[in-house]
Structures are given as C-alpha cells and as structure tokens.
Design a protein around this motif. Structure first.
Motif, mmCIF file in Angstrom:
data_model
loop_
_atom_site.group_PDB
_atom_site.id
_atom_site.type_symbol
_atom_site.label_atom_id
_atom_site.label_comp_id
_atom_site.label_asym_id
_atom_site.label_seq_id
_atom_site.Cartn_x
_atom_site.Cartn_y
_atom_site.Cartn_z
ATOM 1 N N GLU A 1 0.578 -1.372 0.443
ATOM 2 C CA GLU A 1 0.317 -0.261 0.176
ATOM 3 C C GLU A 1 0.941 1.252 -0.255
ATOM 4 O O GLU A 1 0.745 2.203 0.599
ATOM 5 C CB GLU A 1 -1.511 0.166 1.105
ATOM 6 C CG GLU A 1 -2.227 -1.358 1.072
ATOM 7 C CD GLU A 1 -3.307 -1.183 2.067
ATOM 8 O OE1 GLU A 1 -3.166 -0.314 2.819
ATOM 9 O OE2 GLU A 1 -4.206 -2.373 2.029
ATOM 10 N N TYR B 1 -3.427 -5.031 1.300
ATOM 11 C CA TYR B 1 -3.629 -5.377 2.837
ATOM 12 C C TYR B 1 -4.691 -6.460 2.645
ATOM 13 O O TYR B 1 -5.787 -5.505 2.096
ATOM 14 C CB TYR B 1 -3.359 -5.235 4.201
ATOM 15 C CG TYR B 1 -1.573 -4.306 4.309
ATOM 16 C CD1 TYR B 1 -1.381 -6.017 4.961
ATOM 17 C CD2 TYR B 1 -1.295 -3.511 4.167
ATOM 18 C CE1 TYR B 1 0.148 -5.021 5.092
ATOM 19 C CE2 TYR B 1 -0.203 -3.185 4.734
ATOM 20 C CZ TYR B 1 0.701 -4.212 5.695
ATOM 21 O OH TYR B 1 2.056 -3.962 5.093
ATOM 22 N N ARG B 2 -5.357 -7.248 3.459
ATOM 23 C CA ARG B 2 -6.451 -7.975 3.476
ATOM 24 C C ARG B 2 -7.685 -7.181 3.489
ATOM 25 O O ARG B 2 -7.416 -6.606 4.357
ATOM 26 C CB ARG B 2 -6.139 -9.593 4.358
ATOM 27 C CG ARG B 2 -5.568 -10.132 4.294
ATOM 28 C CD ARG B 2 -5.442 -10.739 3.383
ATOM 29 N NE ARG B 2 -4.307 -12.030 2.601
ATOM 30 C CZ ARG B 2 -3.965 -12.584 1.276
ATOM 31 N NH1 ARG B 2 -3.999 -11.511 0.091
ATOM 32 N NH2 ARG B 2 -2.439 -13.252 1.242
ATOM 33 N N GLY B 3 -8.521 -7.406 3.000
ATOM 34 C CA GLY B 3 -9.231 -6.456 2.716
ATOM 35 C C GLY B 3 -9.436 -5.403 2.457
ATOM 36 O O GLY B 3 -10.448 -4.182 1.526
ATOM 37 N N SER B 4 -8.372 -4.539 2.038
ATOM 38 C CA SER B 4 -8.011 -2.985 1.338
ATOM 39 C C SER B 4 -8.435 -3.415 0.037
ATOM 40 O O SER B 4 -8.007 -4.312 -0.486
ATOM 41 C CB SER B 4 -6.609 -2.767 1.553
ATOM 42 O OG SER B 4 -6.636 -2.594 2.815
ATOM 43 N N LEU B 5 -9.330 -2.077 -1.167
ATOM 44 C CA LEU B 5 -9.114 -2.033 -2.104
ATOM 45 C C LEU B 5 -8.332 -1.095 -2.705
ATOM 46 O O LEU B 5 -8.445 -2.453 -4.122
ATOM 47 C CB LEU B 5 -10.287 -1.128 -2.376
ATOM 48 C CG LEU B 5 -11.820 -1.407 -1.752
ATOM 49 C CD1 LEU B 5 -13.023 -0.148 -2.044
ATOM 50 C CD2 LEU B 5 -12.444 -2.826 -1.654
ATOM 51 N N GLY C 1 -15.860 -7.503 10.622
ATOM 52 C CA GLY C 1 -14.721 -8.083 9.557
ATOM 53 C C GLY C 1 -14.038 -7.682 8.451
ATOM 54 O O GLY C 1 -13.344 -8.382 7.325
ATOM 55 N N LEU C 2 -15.296 -7.235 7.866
ATOM 56 C CA LEU C 2 -15.543 -6.685 5.638
ATOM 57 C C LEU C 2 -14.862 -5.434 6.016
ATOM 58 O O LEU C 2 -14.658 -5.517 4.055
ATOM 59 C CB LEU C 2 -17.078 -6.774 5.798
ATOM 60 C CG LEU C 2 -17.407 -7.086 4.765
ATOM 61 C CD1 LEU C 2 -16.945 -8.239 3.936
ATOM 62 C CD2 LEU C 2 -18.857 -6.846 4.483
ATOM 63 N N THR C 3 -14.307 -4.936 6.666
ATOM 64 C CA THR C 3 -13.846 -3.925 6.308
ATOM 65 C C THR C 3 -12.182 -3.945 7.452
ATOM 66 O O THR C 3 -12.067 -2.440 8.063
ATOM 67 C CB THR C 3 -14.484 -2.869 6.914
ATOM 68 O OG1 THR C 3 -14.774 -2.709 8.266
ATOM 69 C CG2 THR C 3 -15.696 -2.369 5.764
ATOM 70 N N PRO C 4 -11.299 -4.833 8.096
ATOM 71 C CA PRO C 4 -9.999 -4.690 7.865
ATOM 72 C C PRO C 4 -9.751 -2.918 7.981
ATOM 73 O O PRO C 4 -8.625 -2.803 8.521
ATOM 74 C CB PRO C 4 -9.750 -5.975 7.939
ATOM 75 C CG PRO C 4 -10.247 -6.071 6.810
ATOM 76 C CD PRO C 4 -11.224 -5.781 6.683
ATOM 77 N N GLU C 5 -9.893 -2.667 6.540
ATOM 78 C CA GLU C 5 -8.714 -1.617 5.907
ATOM 79 C C GLU C 5 -9.289 -0.449 6.407
ATOM 80 O O GLU C 5 -8.258 0.194 6.528
ATOM 81 C CB GLU C 5 -9.359 -1.857 4.369
ATOM 82 C CG GLU C 5 -10.291 -1.052 3.839
ATOM 83 C CD GLU C 5 -11.556 -2.189 3.798
ATOM 84 O OE1 GLU C 5 -11.235 -3.092 4.761
ATOM 85 O OE2 GLU C 5 -11.992 -2.211 2.904
ATOM 86 N N HIS C 6 -10.572 -0.600 7.531
ATOM 87 C CA HIS C 6 -10.940 1.385 8.086
ATOM 88 C C HIS C 6 -9.912 0.582 9.431
ATOM 89 O O HIS C 6 -9.734 1.830 10.159
ATOM 90 C CB HIS C 6 -12.543 1.602 8.264
ATOM 91 C CG HIS C 6 -13.270 0.730 6.528
ATOM 92 N ND1 HIS C 6 -12.613 2.381 5.696
ATOM 93 C CD2 HIS C 6 -14.112 0.400 5.703
ATOM 94 C CE1 HIS C 6 -13.380 2.391 4.730
ATOM 95 N NE2 HIS C 6 -14.257 1.668 4.735
ATOM 96 N N ARG D 1 -7.424 -0.694 10.827
ATOM 97 C CA ARG D 1 -6.249 -1.045 10.675
ATOM 98 C C ARG D 1 -5.668 1.203 10.557
ATOM 99 O O ARG D 1 -4.408 1.343 10.773
ATOM 100 C CB ARG D 1 -5.657 -1.289 9.037
ATOM 101 C CG ARG D 1 -5.054 -2.478 9.084
ATOM 102 C CD ARG D 1 -4.236 -3.150 8.294
ATOM 103 N NE ARG D 1 -5.032 -2.586 7.136
ATOM 104 C CZ ARG D 1 -5.413 -4.143 6.368
ATOM 105 N NH1 ARG D 1 -5.632 -5.281 6.614
ATOM 106 N NH2 ARG D 1 -6.466 -3.630 4.301
ATOM 107 N N HIS E 1 -19.046 -3.031 -4.390
ATOM 108 C CA HIS E 1 -18.021 -3.100 -3.468
ATOM 109 C C HIS E 1 -18.208 -4.726 -2.396
ATOM 110 O O HIS E 1 -18.811 -5.671 -3.626
ATOM 111 C CB HIS E 1 -18.212 -2.261 -2.234
ATOM 112 C CG HIS E 1 -17.494 -1.689 -1.275
ATOM 113 N ND1 HIS E 1 -16.767 -2.291 -0.897
ATOM 114 C CD2 HIS E 1 -17.108 -0.454 -1.273
ATOM 115 C CE1 HIS E 1 -15.312 -1.931 -0.453
ATOM 116 N NE2 HIS E 1 -16.171 -0.321 -0.444
ATOM 117 N N LYS E 2 -17.714 -4.902 -1.868
ATOM 118 C CA LYS E 2 -17.522 -5.575 -0.726
ATOM 119 C C LYS E 2 -19.402 -6.301 0.030
ATOM 120 O O LYS E 2 -20.027 -5.102 0.025
ATOM 121 C CB LYS E 2 -17.057 -6.127 0.155
ATOM 122 C CG LYS E 2 -15.428 -5.840 -0.192
ATOM 123 C CD LYS E 2 -14.808 -6.385 1.214
ATOM 124 C CE LYS E 2 -13.697 -4.818 1.673
ATOM 125 N NZ LYS E 2 -13.056 -4.951 2.267
#
Lengths: 269, 543
Positions: free
Chosen positions: A113, A133-137, B68-73, B75, B323-324
C-alpha cells in the motif's frame, strides 16, 4: 547519518515502526535510543536491540540480520534507509517518499500500500510486494519497487499505480486483481499470472503459462516501453525495448472479471 | 456527592433554557441539594443532560460481520491503548466494543439504543453490550419477518400473536420491537422484495407489509411497551420511496410509531437519474400527525458501512457499488446485509441524501419528535454527530457546504431555502430529552430531581462543532467518567429490558413449531436473565 547495529536477532518479531527517517530527524541520540518498539506484546526500547550511532538525520543505516524486524520505514515520507543485511516483513509499507535499499533479502509485504518512493531489494523478496493488505481495495498507488532476486506469491496484488520490477522468478498469482500500474518480471512467473486483473500491465521476459481467460491480441513493440526501460535503466534494471532485440506478444484479460488488463510476453528475435 | 455550579443549564424537559443553576448529585441521581463532596465550577460552560442515541448499531452479529468485512478501516482507526483505566480497542467507522463506550461517553452520550437484534443472536448482543462500557443500553428485537408471528397473522390469531410477541421480547431480553422492511426480508429468501405495502408476502395470502405494520403496532400499544414500534419502512433508499413512507404512516392508523432513519425514506423521482428530495412533502405529513417520532438517519460524506436487516436492499446496494457484500440469513426470523460504502460530495445521489437528512431536521417543526442520528454506521459514525450539530446550528456554514455540491443536486433539494438554526435548547431536545422521552426512559434526558445523574458539560464556544466534540466533563450515574478529554472512570452501564406478560401456555405452543424449524433447541433459545449483568427491567407502562 544514524547507524543502527542489531545486537542480536530478536527471538520473536520486533515491531519497529520507529525505524523511519521521519521519526529520527528531530531526535537526539538519547531520544532515539529510548524510542519504543514492541517485542511481541512487550514494549522495549530501541537500544535494547540496537546500538545507535548518530542523531538528527533522515539517513538511516541498519546493520545485521534484521529478518525479524518488521515495519522498517513504515509510512516514511523522506530520507533514506539502507539495510545492510536482511529486512523483515512490511518493509516500507504505507511509504510515501524517500528510498529504501536492502542488500540482502526481504520477506513479505514489501512496500504494501505504498504511495511513493523507491524500494530496492538486492536479494529476494517474499510475497505480496506492493500488494493491498487483506480487505483493502488497492495496493500500491505510486512509487517503485525493484527486486533483483525472486519474489513470492501475490506480488503486486490489487496494485493501482506504480512499478514493480522483479529480476528473478515470481511465484503464483503475480498481479492478482491488479487495477493498474506495471509489473515487470524478467524471470517470468509461476501459475495464474494476472488472475482477475481489471487493468494494468504485466511484462514478462520469460514465457508464461497463461490462464485461458487471457486472449492473444497482437505482436508488436510497444512504444511506451522505451520510457519505462529508460526509467528502470537508470535504476539498474534493464528491459529490452528495441525491435531488433525482440517483440512482445500482447494478451488481454482477465476475461473472468471481465478486465482490460494486458500481459506482454517478450519473444527474442 | 457532586455539585456542578455556575453553568448554564439546558434542561428542556423541565423548561430550563440556559438558566444558571447548580446541579446536585448524590447516589447516582439528581437531588435538590447536597452538602460536601466535590464541586465542579462550570462557569462559562453549558450543562446538558447526557445524550441519548435512539437508533444506533453498536453490538451483535451484523456489526461484527461489518467489523470483519472492513479490516482496511480498522487498520486506519484511532487506537485505544490499554491503560489502567481503559481497555484496548479501535475507533474508526465500526469501533470495537470498549472503544464504542469510550467514544460515546467522550462525546457526552450516556445512553444508546441498539436498534436491531435478532433473537437468535440476542445472547451475543447482550454480551457485547455488557462489554460496551459507561453507557446505558437497550436493544430492539427484530420481529416483522418472523415467520411464526406472520403465520399467526395469516390465521387471524391476533390474540395468540400478542402472546407470542410478548414471549419473544422476553426471550430476547429486549426493550422494544423493530420492524425492518416488513415482509421484504421474508421475500428476500426467495430472491424478491416487498415494495408494495398492499401485496401479500410470498407464501401468504392475507399477510401484507401493511398488515404486519398495523398488527405489530397494535400489539405493542396493547402490551404497553414504553417505546412504540420502531419501523424501518419498506423501499429504503429507493427513489420515489416517499409514497411508501407516507403509506406506512397511514397503515399505522393512529397507533404510535417511531420511524427510523427517515432520511433514507424521503426521496422522489422514478429512478436514480431523476431522484430528488421529498423532505418537504414528508415533513408536512409528519408535522400533522402527532403519533409519530422519527430520527434523521443523516449522512455525512466519507466512509461508512451499511448494515441492515434489509437484505434485499443491501443486495441492490452491492450491485450498485460493486463493493464488498455480506449476507446473513437468520433462519426464519430475519436476514442481514452488509456493504461498505463511501458517500461522496461529488455524487448526485449522495449529495441529495446529505441534504435530505438536514432538511428533515429543519422542516419538522417539533424538535421533540425528530432526533439526531446517523443510523450509525450506515450514514456516518456516531462520533461525527458534532459535525451535524454544526450544520444544524449555523445556516451560513450550511450554505458554504451547499456550494460544494454538484449544481444538479442543488436543483433537487430545498436546503438552500431553509434559514432555521437550532438553538442550544433545541439541541438538548434532539440529542437527549426527546429521544429519552420517545424511548419511555423517564429517568433519562433531564436534570430534574430523581433523574439519573447523566450530565454533559461543554465549554460554551461560538464554534459549535468544537463545543460538542469535546465535553469538559461527562458524568454518568453520578461519577465523573470524562474529564478534560480523558476517560477517568469506566463504570459498566445498565441494560434496559421489558418483560411484558404473556399466557403461560405460549411456550408449549411454540415448542413444537420451534423444534420443527429451528437449528437451536427451544430450551436454549431464551436469553437467561443471569447472562445480563446490570439488567434493569423497566415497567410496561405506556407513557
């Protein structure tokens, strides 16, 4: 310059976000030595694991086998880090600018990223270089990663912009779900290259076994490669672009998505 | 014992509009006077009753799915580091349990109502609520797509349906009943939705969404629950849905109801290209029907995660965004969908949605009937409420924000014409006194003698967004829990429930039905009272 010498390899991964030029620049030697790092869940000081020479600089040099030292240069925006030895996971993750040079090997998630800057690995890299990273678009959105040796799984996964150039063989799923940017593989790749890629360019100088969802389009010498080759050439990474050297077979895909990505496979003249 | 002196008190339930008055606290309650104890000098500050969030999603299976569906947020979220006073956690758009309590308290809110709980995950929801510190909690059980209830409505057995509803509330240890897309979630199990209120639900001949709504509202009034039926209307988010929303209100036929997140139900137009605000139409109808309350469900631009039991809508949203998407099927009770979403200022639909939320808040005359929410985390995170308050209190700032919207959006909204600015007194109503009254929590939302000593003290500043972002003191149950931006104490809040009466034989009626269709044993279904530390059973006395 600030020199960090690893006293002994940590027994478990050492999380060392502090090893970044942005953090070090305003600090005196005492303050640098007192910076926190995490050994597992336990907070430790920089000088518990490193001897530190120098202060107040955005040029860092790390000596020793730092293969278990994670997050070196995380989010750095400036300066340089030279690792004389190996580097651990997440090297240069979220990096925005500056340069990292590793003389040995790096493990997974190099430049994950990242949005700017240059990372050079003289040895081999692990998986997920420049990846999301896992989950990131989106994975890397700008910058350059050059790996002289081999690279692991999912290299350039979901990358959006920027360049990754790998000298050796790349493992499975190179350019997985790629959205843009350029992945150059001088040594070719294993299986499923470009799976689910929607945009972007994968260039391979070795023959690839492609997925059936990639269609042959044409054989030509892309003029844009001249620009890329010059840019990479300045960084010591050569890429053939003259017609007398060879031509490129262009495949488009991945039709399973469906995507508008391209794989350029070099055919020597 | 505690005395707050010198502050301007805004206590709408007791008619106090900025009156300088001491607030005295003893044994967790507001009292007329105290001698000794700590004294807080609140000169130059304003004193509010602790905030009450009438509609939020802070616990349970769906929210965990969203986390669980939004680990990017997560983080990128604000980390809460473990300290002697505080547990570790993460903020962000779906804060973890402990962080949720800290963030609510840190904003001056002391009571939250989890608005959607399937009975099958009630045990888990209560356990998560127990791990949500400081704030008092309540939760609403999902009922409008429960096939055992619908079967009874089909058979015309309204009396038995009443007992079943009461039994289910007791089983879930809920505080009230939520109806989400009545009939639509049943239809979703067959890949359809329920967009017309008068059309029978799949598998039924007499049960229509309108019948579900009217029957449940009547049952809840009959049971005397303190909070009326809490409705998420059919056709959420769809252009032209204002007609469905008004039909829903008509179907209620004079019964009490709380209309959730009204912003998502106030659109005109025939499709996404012609979508427009119908906040004025809806507010006009709403203003003349005093049996309803509502909350705004406003959106703010930025990242969000949409989570709702409205599974069919979430599938539409997934198709729109690419999106997811997460989809949960909760046996024969309900469903659930989760889609992360980004509200963009430049996107026509989002710009209209942003305006509609504010328009409703400004066009509904009576602040006692419209409350501040973002349907967290659907429209925005709850910790962005201060931004909304700033928009409501400052017409100039609103106009500046309006200018950033696409030109086409400005033609389809009426926000530019609205000059109303919320006063501090009205803010105290929409954030505390009003929702407390609508929830039937008589001891909340005011600072009269006998009230729970939940108090938020803010520095009085002209920049209202900053004022409400950082309370100087927050007192919960008589204890100073936030002081100068720091969590000082972490008391566990109470979990409000109701226990309406039902016929003793209803359990034996349900047992064979249940064992025929459920995966869980009947005896394991009801949540045990001892599972809910801090349980507070409220009487079923209709306010």
């Amino acid at each position: 310059m600030i020199t960090f010498t690893l006293k002994e390899p940590p027994p478990v991964p050492l999380e060392a976000e502090a090893l970044s030029p942005d953090v070090m620049l305003p600090l005196a030697n005492d303050a640098i030595r007192a910076l926190p790092m995490y050994l597992g869940k336990r907070q430790v000081r920089v000088d518990d694991f490193f001897t530190v020479e120098g202060a107040a600089s955005d040029e860092l040099e790390i000596h020793g086998d730092a293969r278990k030292v994670k997050w070196i240069g995380r989010g750095m925006t400036r300066g340089s880090i030279r690792v004389v030895g190996n580097a651990g996971m997440h090297l240069g993750a979220y990096m925005k600018g500056g340069a990292i040079d590793v003389s040995g090997n790096a493990t997974d998630w190099v430049g994950a990223e990242m949005s700017g800057g240059l990372i050079r690995i003289r040895g081999n890299a692990g998986g997920q270089a420049g990846a999301a990273y896992r989950g990131s678009l989106s994975g890397m959105t700008d910058g350059t990663i050059i790996i002289d040796g081999t690279a692991g799984l999912e290299t350039g996964m979901r990358m959006k912009r920027g360049i990754i150039a790998v000298g050796g063989l790349v493992k499975d799923f190179a350019g997985l779900q790629m959205k843009g940017g350029t992945l150059v593989m001088r040594g070719g790749a294993e299986l499923r290259t470009g799976a689910w890629m929607s945009r972007g360019t994968i260039i391979s100088l070795a023959p690839l076994k492609l997925l059936p969802t990639f269609s042959y389009a044409s054989t030509y010498t892309p003029s844009f490669l001249r620009l890329y080759a010059r840019h990479l050439g300045k960084l010591g990474f050569t890429l053939p672009y003259e017609e007398q050297d060879g031509v490129y077979r262009r495949y488009t895909g991945d039709a399973a998505v469906p995507g508008k990505g391209e794989i350029l496979m070099w055919v020597r003249s | 014992m505690l005395r707050i002196t010198g502050g301007k008190v805004y206590d709408p339930a007791n008619g106090l509009d900025g009156v300088v008055k001491d607030i005295c606290i003893a044994d967790g309650r507001v009292v007329s006077d105290v001698e000794g104890g700590r004294s807080i000098d609140a000169s130059g500050m304003i004193v509010f009753p602790g905030g009450v969030d009438i509609h939020t999603h802070v616990a349970g299976a769906a929210l965990n799915f969203a986390r669980g569906l939004t680990p990017e947020h997560l983080r990128k979220a604000l980390p809460f580091v473990h300290t002697p006073e505080r547990r570790a956690g993460l903020g962000g758009i779906t804060p973890t349990t402990f962080a949720t309590g800290y963030l609510y308290a840190g904003m001056g809110y002391t009571t939250v109502n989890e608005a959607a709980m399937p009975i099958l995950s009630a045990r888990h929801t209560h356990e998560e609520l127990h791990d949500t510190p400081i704030v008092d909690k309540s939760c609403l059980v999902l009922m409008a797509n429960n096939e055992i209830v619908l079967d009874l409505l089909e058979a015309g057995e309204l009396e038995r349906a009443r007992h079943v509803v009461a039994w289910l509330i007791c089983a879930a240890k809920a505080y009230g009943v939520k109806a989400v897309n009545p009939g639509g979630v049943v239809n979703w199990k067959f890949g359809k939705n329920a967009s017309v209120l008068s059309e029978p639900v799949d598998g039924y001949s007499k049960v229509t969404p309108a019948k579900i709504i009217s029957s449940l509202a009547a049952i809840i009034d009959d049971l005397g629950l303190p909070h009326p039926l809490h409705i998420h209307c059919n056709n959420l988010g769809v252009p032209g849905n204002v007609s469905t929303t008004i039909e829903t209100m008509k179907a209620l036929d004079g019964h009490r109801a709380h209309l959730a997140h009204l912003q998502f139900h106030a659109y005109g137009g025939d499709d996404w290209g012609s979508m427009r605000s119908e906040a004025a139409t809806l507010a006009e109808y709403f203003n003349t029907h005093s049996n309803f309350t509502t909350d705004a469900g406003a959106i703010l631009f930025g990242n969000a995660v949409t989570i709702t039991a409205d599974g069919p809508w979430q599938h539409v949203l997934y198709q729109l965004t690419g999106h997811k998407w997460g989809n949960l099927d909760v046996e024969n009770e309900t469903g659930c969908g989760i889609v992360p979403y980004v509200y963009k200022e430049s996107r026509l639909v989002n710009a209209i949605q942003w305006a509609v939320g504010l328009e409703l808040m400004l066009l509904i005359d009576d602040p006692w009937r419209v409350f501040l929410t973002t349907d967290h985390p659907n429209g925005a995170c709850f910790w962005r409420y201060p931004e909304l308050l700033h928009l409501l209190m400052n017409a100039d700032f609103r106009r500046e924000s309006l200018n950033k919207l696409p030109d086409e959006a400005r033609k389809r909204i009426v926000l530019a014409e609205l000059d109303r600015e919320y006063t501090l007194y009205e803010v105290a109503i929409i954030t505390s006194a009003g929702p407390a009254r609508a929830l039937g929590l008589g001891q909340k939302g005011h600072l009269g003698v006998g009230a729970d000593a939940d108090v938020a003290v803010y520095l009085e500043k002209p920049e209202s967004d900053l004022m409400f972002e950082y309370p100087r003191y927050v007192i919960k149950g008589g204890e100073v829990v936030v002081e100068e931006g720091q969590i000082r104490a972490v008391a566990n809040g109470r979990d409000f429930i109701v226990q309406p009466s039902f016929d003793d034989g209803i359990g034996e009626y349900l047992r064979p039905l249940f064992e025929k269709v459920y995966t869980m044993a009947f005896d394991n279904y009801p949540v045990e009272m001892e599972r809910i530390p801090g349980v507070d059973v409220r009487p079923c006395i209709r306010p």
